[in-house]
Write a protein that holds these residues in place. Sequence first.
Motif, PDB file in Angstrom:
ATOM      1  N   LEU A  52       0.796  -1.242  -0.052  1.00 32.63           N
ATOM      2  CA  LEU A  52      -0.422   0.148   0.239  1.00 32.63           C
ATOM      3  C   LEU A  52       0.659   1.041  -0.043  1.00 32.63           C
ATOM      4  N   LEU A  53       1.574   1.217   0.601  1.00 32.78           N
ATOM      5  CA  LEU A  53       2.311   2.405   0.744  1.00 32.78           C
ATOM      6  C   LEU A  53       3.151   2.992   0.115  1.00 32.78           C
ATOM      7  N   GLY A  54       3.984   1.727  -0.833  1.00 28.72           N
ATOM      8  CA  GLY A  54       4.846   1.650  -2.067  1.00 28.72           C
ATOM      9  C   GLY A  54       3.268   2.676  -3.275  1.00 28.72           C
ATOM     10  N   ALA A  55       1.965   1.474  -3.302  1.00 26.91           N
ATOM     11  CA  ALA A  55       1.746   2.263  -4.367  1.00 26.91           C
ATOM     12  C   ALA A  55       0.850   3.537  -3.960  1.00 26.91           C
ATOM     13  N   ILE A  56       0.995   4.180  -3.320  1.00 28.43           N
ATOM     14  CA  ILE A  56       0.583   5.647  -2.642  1.00 28.43           C
ATOM     15  C   ILE A  56       1.733   6.952  -2.649  1.00 28.43           C
ATOM     16  N   VAL A  57       2.565   5.738  -2.633  1.00 25.55           N
ATOM     17  CA  VAL A  57       4.231   7.357  -3.379  1.00 25.55           C
ATOM     18  C   VAL A  57       3.748   7.345  -4.734  1.00 25.55           C
ATOM     19  N   THR A  58       3.685   6.002  -5.419  1.00 20.62           N
ATOM     20  CA  THR A  58       4.110   6.039  -6.531  1.00 20.62           C
ATOM     21  C   THR A  58       2.667   7.088  -7.128  1.00 20.62           C
ATOM     22  N   ALA A  59       1.888   6.940  -6.456  1.00 20.02           N
ATOM     23  CA  ALA A  59       0.488   7.256  -7.415  1.00 20.02           C
ATOM     24  C   ALA A  59       0.164   9.021  -7.694  1.00 20.02           C
ATOM     25  N   ILE A  60       0.635   8.718  -6.125  1.00 20.92           N
ATOM     26  CA  ILE A  60       1.687  10.995  -5.631  1.00 20.92           C
ATOM     27  C   ILE A  60       2.264  11.372  -6.148  1.00 20.92           C
ATOM     28  N   GLN A  61       3.864  10.894  -6.485  1.00 23.74           N
ATOM     29  CA  GLN A  61       3.937  11.154  -7.181  1.00 23.74           C
ATOM     30  C   GLN A  61       4.078  11.255  -9.091  1.00 23.74           C
ATOM     31  N   THR A  62       3.380  10.298  -9.083  1.00 29.11           N
ATOM     32  CA  THR A  62       3.630   9.859 -11.034  1.00 29.11           C
ATOM     33  C   THR A  62       1.935  10.823 -11.744  1.00 29.11           C
ATOM     34  N   LEU A  63       1.245  11.159 -11.159  1.00 30.65           N
ATOM     35  CA  LEU A  63      -0.339  11.508 -11.024  1.00 30.65           C
ATOM     36  C   LEU A  63      -0.190  12.750 -10.970  1.00 30.65           C
ATOM     37  N   ASP A  64       0.559  13.756 -11.104  1.00 30.20           N
ATOM     38  CA  ASP A  64       0.316  14.718 -10.743  1.00 30.20           C
ATOM     39  C   ASP A  64      -0.542  15.588 -11.274  1.00 30.20           C
ATOM     40  N   ASP A  65      -1.111  15.051 -12.151  1.00 26.00           N
ATOM     41  CA  ASP A  65      -2.302  16.201 -12.889  1.00 26.00           C
ATOM     42  C   ASP A  65      -3.072  14.542 -12.867  1.00 26.00           C
ATOM     43  N   PRO A  66      -4.074  14.520 -11.672  1.00 23.90           N
ATOM     44  CA  PRO A  66      -5.193  14.048 -11.426  1.00 23.90           C
ATOM     45  C   PRO A  66      -6.279  13.464 -12.135  1.00 23.90           C
ATOM     46  N   GLU A  67      -6.253  15.482 -12.326  1.00 24.54           N
ATOM     47  CA  GLU A  67      -7.309  15.773 -13.767  1.00 24.54           C
ATOM     48  C   GLU A  67      -7.375  14.421 -15.020  1.00 24.54           C
ATOM     49  N   ARG A  68      -5.703  13.887 -15.748  1.00 29.16           N
ATOM     50  CA  ARG A  68      -5.481  13.287 -16.392  1.00 29.16           C
ATOM     51  C   ARG A  68      -5.841  11.205 -15.987  1.00 29.16           C
ATOM     52  N   PHE A  69      -5.852  11.468 -14.890  1.00 27.76           N
ATOM     53  CA  PHE A  69      -6.486  10.395 -15.081  1.00 27.76           C
ATOM     54  C   PHE A  69      -7.027   9.428 -13.625  1.00 27.76           C
ATOM     55  N   GLU A  70      -8.028  10.236 -14.118  1.00 26.36           N
ATOM     56  CA  GLU A  70      -9.640  10.457 -13.625  1.00 26.36           C
ATOM     57  C   GLU A  70     -10.000   8.523 -13.612  1.00 26.36           C
ATOM     58  N   ASP A  71     -10.453   8.410 -15.131  1.00 24.27           N
ATOM     59  CA  ASP A  71     -10.252   7.428 -14.860  1.00 24.27           C
ATOM     60  C   ASP A  71      -9.490   5.608 -14.675  1.00 24.27           C
ATOM     61  N   TYR A  72      -8.492   5.532 -14.456  1.00 23.81           N
ATOM     62  CA  TYR A  72      -7.590   5.046 -13.178  1.00 23.81           C
ATOM     63  C   TYR A  72      -8.018   5.172 -12.204  1.00 23.81           C
ATOM     64  N   LEU A  73      -8.254   6.409 -11.693  1.00 18.58           N
ATOM     65  CA  LEU A  73      -8.054   6.603 -10.270  1.00 18.58           C
ATOM     66  C   LEU A  73      -9.625   5.658  -9.756  1.00 18.58           C
ATOM     67  N   ARG A  74     -10.234   6.492 -10.863  1.00 18.25           N
ATOM     68  CA  ARG A  74     -12.164   5.691 -10.015  1.00 18.25           C
ATOM     69  C   ARG A  74     -12.244   4.170 -10.076  1.00 18.25           C
ATOM     70  N   ALA A  75     -11.668   3.181 -11.246  1.00 17.93           N
ATOM     71  CA  ALA A  75     -11.411   1.736 -11.331  1.00 17.93           C
ATOM     72  C   ALA A  75     -10.774   1.453 -10.610  1.00 17.93           C
ATOM     73  N   LEU A  76      -9.518   2.237  -9.593  1.00 15.70           N
ATOM     74  CA  LEU A  76      -9.069   1.741  -8.606  1.00 15.70           C
ATOM     75  C   LEU A  76      -9.562   2.139  -7.081  1.00 15.70           C
ATOM     76  N   GLY A  77      -9.932   3.059  -6.741  1.00  7.33           N
ATOM     77  CA  GLY A  77     -11.440   3.238  -6.186  1.00  7.33           C
ATOM     78  C   GLY A  77     -12.357   2.472  -5.726  1.00  7.33           C
ATOM     79  N   ARG A  78     -12.930   1.922  -7.338  1.00 12.25           N
ATOM     80  CA  ARG A  78     -14.074   0.973  -7.452  1.00 12.25           C
ATOM     81  C   ARG A  78     -12.946  -0.726  -7.209  1.00 12.25           C
ATOM     82  N   ASP A  79     -11.491  -0.429  -7.473  1.00 15.53           N
ATOM     83  CA  ASP A  79     -11.391  -2.402  -7.028  1.00 15.53           C
ATOM     84  C   ASP A  79     -10.746  -2.064  -5.705  1.00 15.53           C
TER      85      ASP A  79
END
Length: 371
Positions: A52-79
């Motif tokens: 979990l920690l690695g995943a959150i840090v990677t997400a925060i560091q790479t998804l610096d424009d979360p709007e672009r990753f809207e679909d991915y993040l919604r799917a991650l939340g569903r998952d």
Amino acid sequence: MGNLSRLLKESWTLVEEQQDKVAGYFYARIFLSNPHLRALFPVHMDVQRARLLGAIVTAIQTLDDPERFEDYLRALGRDHRKFHVQPEHYDVVRDALLEALRTFAGEQWGVEYEQAWSDAYNVIAKKMMAGADADTNPPFWHAEVLSHERRSRDIAVFTLRPLQHPLEYRAGQYVSVEAPRYQPRLWRTYSMANAPRPDGTLDFHVRALGAGWVSSVLVRRVKPGDLLRIAAPMGSMTLDRKSTRDIVCVAGGTGLAPIRALIEELTRYNRTRWVHVFFGAKDREDLYDLDELNRLAARHPWLSVVPACSDDKSFTGEHGNINDVVARFGPWENHDFFVSGSAVMVKHTLRTLAEMQVPAVRIKYDAFGDI
Ligand SMILES: Cc1cc2nc3c(=O)[nH]c(=O)nc-3n(C[C@H](O)[C@H](O)[C@H](O)COP(=O)(O)OP(=O)(O)OC[C@H]3O[C@@H](n4cnc5c(N)ncnc54)[C@H](O)[C@@H]3O)c2cc1C
Ligand code: HEM
């Protein structure tokens, strides 16, 4: 680089070398403040394997424009519904994250850094929660193992039937799989190897990695009659039916699974697009599905298959790494590409395609790890 992105990267360097300690502190903080959350995580948790920690840090560091990753993040939340995550858990995890960072960053940690992490986390968490909230599917499906066949020392092909209602997906997508009887609460992603069927059954191709916890169970222990769990489909390596370009598929080992699904979908409607499949493995034994691919190619004139081995001198087909074989058969000026396999194989193939001037927008890929 935006200001937020700079702050996040800069502050991470303060703790980067103490990642294990940060992780240890982070999990201890969560479990001490909320002991009931321990039950969401794998039974055996050591810091290297905890994700979990690695995943959150990677997400925060790479998804610096979360709007672009809207679909991915919604799917991650569903998952995340499969882990039994509830909205109130997001604050607990954020507070533990901030406290762990603050504790190990030392004196250079400041309000600005804290705000940057908190803001980035909150934006991501909000999109994940919205995705979970909008989901009408069950958090996971129970699925029965109908058949299980060992195709080589390390590779198995098996078929599942979801028990409640059918799982809707598109060829090329993947799902998370858990084998609760053998490795409870450990989920890993595997691609469906068939296009959707009327009876709802799903094929998987899995390779057991040496030290791999889930893959070794799926290959060596699971048997017909066992119940597995699978979560909602994810991934965008799907066919664009509007494209008229010819297609090149590049598969390494069990990276063939989603490619097989795409080919099966194409057999249902394709008449006009040439499809070239490059299938690479270490040796002949690991080309575990070559006979079936050859049968499909014999039946469909638009399909050609080029197998290659990197470490098998006796193999009568192509030799070398699959990316080099693809390059030898080029140029590929006007093709859609699908690439799937280990992180190393995908990385090398993407590099080769870039060298061959293939535009990145024409390449869809899934890597079995971070590239
Ligand atoms: C989108 C996606 C789709 C996937 N589809 C498939 C699929 O269809 N078929 C399939 O077989 N796999 C697939 N994978 C890989 C799968 O999700 C697991 O990562 C893999 O099975 C290993 O899980 P594990 O629990 O056995 O290993 P883990 O317990 O997670 O890893 C154990 C250790 O094995 C080692 N290890 C990990 N990966 C590798 C590697 N690639 N090579 C060598 N050593 C390694 C590392 O030391 C690691 O610490 C897919 C992955 C992704 C992201
Ligand atoms: C910004 C918020 C979050 C992000 C970006 C995030 C992302 C992820 C990702 C990508 C994974 C998969 C890692 C992998 O398998 O390689 C994961 C696993 C997991 N997440 Fe989250 N997550 C978030 C919040 C939460 C919260 C609030 C909880 C609830 C406690 C949670 C519980 C879990 C669990 C239990 C796992 C499996 C851990 C394991 O197998 O070791 N996550 N998360």
